[in-house]
Design an enzyme around this catalytic site. Structure first.
Site, mmCIF file in Angstrom:
data_model
loop_
_atom_site.group_PDB
_atom_site.id
_atom_site.type_symbol
_atom_site.label_atom_id
_atom_site.label_comp_id
_atom_site.label_asym_id
_atom_site.label_seq_id
_atom_site.Cartn_x
_atom_site.Cartn_y
_atom_site.Cartn_z
ATOM 1 N N CYS A 66 -4.159 -1.077 5.866
ATOM 2 C CA CYS A 66 -3.836 0.317 5.572
ATOM 3 C C CYS A 66 -5.052 1.103 5.096
ATOM 4 O O CYS A 66 -5.564 0.872 4.012
ATOM 5 C CB CYS A 66 -2.730 0.349 4.523
ATOM 6 S SG CYS A 66 -2.204 1.987 4.031
ATOM 7 N N CYS A 85 0.838 -1.198 0.000
ATOM 8 C CA CYS A 85 0.000 0.000 0.000
ATOM 9 C C CYS A 85 0.875 1.250 0.000
ATOM 10 O O CYS A 85 0.586 2.222 -0.702
ATOM 11 C CB CYS A 85 -0.934 -0.006 1.207
ATOM 12 S SG CYS A 85 -1.966 1.478 1.350
#
Length: 406
Positions: free
Chosen positions: A194, A94
């Site tokens: 995330c 991410c």
């Protein structure tokens, strides 16, 4: 800004300095992907907190919707890896693909300098090398250090990064948030993926259950059933009912849809000295350590998960171009797909994904390969591994354990 206390304190620290400051909130999850409604989800609450903090600091804030990019670049690939029985780390990718990728591509740049700084609430540090290149360093607060999660970002992204919390501990961040009376001062930490929040039931995104056998590796006997390879991770207590002792997941076989377990959390099948990594990414992509190409390798330190102490190792390029990491002490429960990151002291150099290193199902070692037992101990071996057991008179903690060894 994520809506948490770390990015809030980051904004407050930068607001005291001579920056033309504005805040960005990434919306990485669309609740309609789950429930068909766009209400009552984590991102709305976090966005409210970002706006409240920014209002108190007098800085503008903007929301950027990256839910499509997150789904296509991070979440769907992670689901595919989970379903295959491997263990992905979405938070590492991410940072590379979304925060230091898609988001940076959308941020405005200074018309004069042609660039802009990008500050985050990560616990990490950065310094410039003598030749003017950025180096990612671990944080002062080792209990919160997040350089592992940043180990995949590019040098170009790192060059634009600012990490104001790198020299501050988590306790000090909380104290500063209270001192500045920030709206997020008492907000608890988020431990989910995330910018997605807690995703406790990934099975709802995966295909229908795919049951298969749970096999005792030492006895080559089926002792249970699983509902899918993704339901267990390597090293995890399998919690198989009806067993006289705890069984731990040693490996998975996608071809047989089977999960193998062993009767000890420190079983030899769970320990590895050697890890081969594919898709290795050096942050300085054109300047890896020179000795990594030499037979003796490069002396470094490695982590294969965030909450793990670094372990001393040798890293060198394997014959097929992949990176080989050999640790001084064995690592426990390393799964396929996990991210291994390397450090030279406190300097994080890069990372890659673990690929299979063990040849499953091979026969026992030749007699010449058998170890000699320690004094007072004895050896036995099953179809794949050799074990050393302590003297029976030392096994007095649990009679069932003594019975097993007998």
């Amino acid at each position: 800004m994520s809506g948490g206390v770390d990015s809030s304190v980051t904004a407050r620290l930068l607001a005291n300095q001579d920056y033309d400051l504005s805040a960005i909130f990434m919306r990485n999850w669309d609740t309609r992907d789950e429930s068909g409604t766009d209400k009552g989800c984590e991102w709305e609450k976090d966005w409210d907190d970002v706006q409240r903090v920014c209002k108190s600091l007098g800085i503008p804030c903007t929301m950027i919707d990256l839910s499509r990019e997150y789904w296509n670049r991070i979440f769907q690939p992670a689901l595919d890896v989970w379903e295959s029985g491997s263990t992905p780390n979405p938070d590492v990718w991410c940072n590379r693909e979304i925060k230091f990728g898609a988001l940076l591509e959308r941020l405005p740049v200074d018309p004069i300098t042609g660039t802009s700084w990008f500050a985050t609430g990560h616990y990490a540090r950065k310094r410039w090398s003598p030749n003017g290149r950025p180096q990612l360093l671990s944080a002062k607060d080792q209990t919160k250090d997040q350089s592992y999660y940043l180990s995949s970002i590019s040098e170009q992204g790192l060059a634009r990064a600012l990490f104001p919390l790198g020299e501050i501990t988590k306790v000090e961040v909380r104290e500063l948030a209270r001192k500045y009376q920030l709206a997020t001062a008492e907000k608890p930490e988020s431990m989910g993926l995330c910018f997605v929040g807690e995703r406790g039931k990934f099975s709802q995104f995966l295909s229908k259950p795919n049951p298969g056998p749970i096999i005792d590796s030492t006895m080559q006997k089926v002792i249970g059933q699983h509902e899918g390879l993704w339901t267990y991770t390597i090293g995890e207590n399998a919690k198989v009912a009806g067993q006289p002792f705890k069984m731990f997941v040693s490996h998975k076989d996608p071809t047989k849809n089977a999960i193998y377990v062993v009767p000890s959390s420190n079983h030899q099948a769970l320990l590895e000295h050697r890890v081969i990594c594919k898709e290795w990414k050096w942050i300085w992509n054109d300047a890896p350590p020179a000795t990594v190409f030499e037979p003796a390798g490069f002396r470094a330190a490695v982590k294969v998960r965030h909450r793990q102490d670094v372990q001393s190792c040798i890293a060198k390029t394997a014959h097929d171009g992949k990176l080989e990491i050999i640790t001084d002490e064995p690592m426990r429960g390393v799964s396929l797909g996990q991210v291994a990151a390397l450090w030279d002291g406190d300097w994080c150099l890069g990372c890659g994904k673990k690929r299979n290193t063990k040849s499953r199902g091979e026969g026992p070692p030749e007699r010449s390969q058998l170890q000699k037992p320690s004094p007072g101990s004895w050896l036995f071996q099953d179809r794949k591994y050799q074990y050393e057991a302590p003297p029976l008179d030392k096994l007095d903690k649990l009679s069932k354990e003594k019975k097993y060894w007998e």
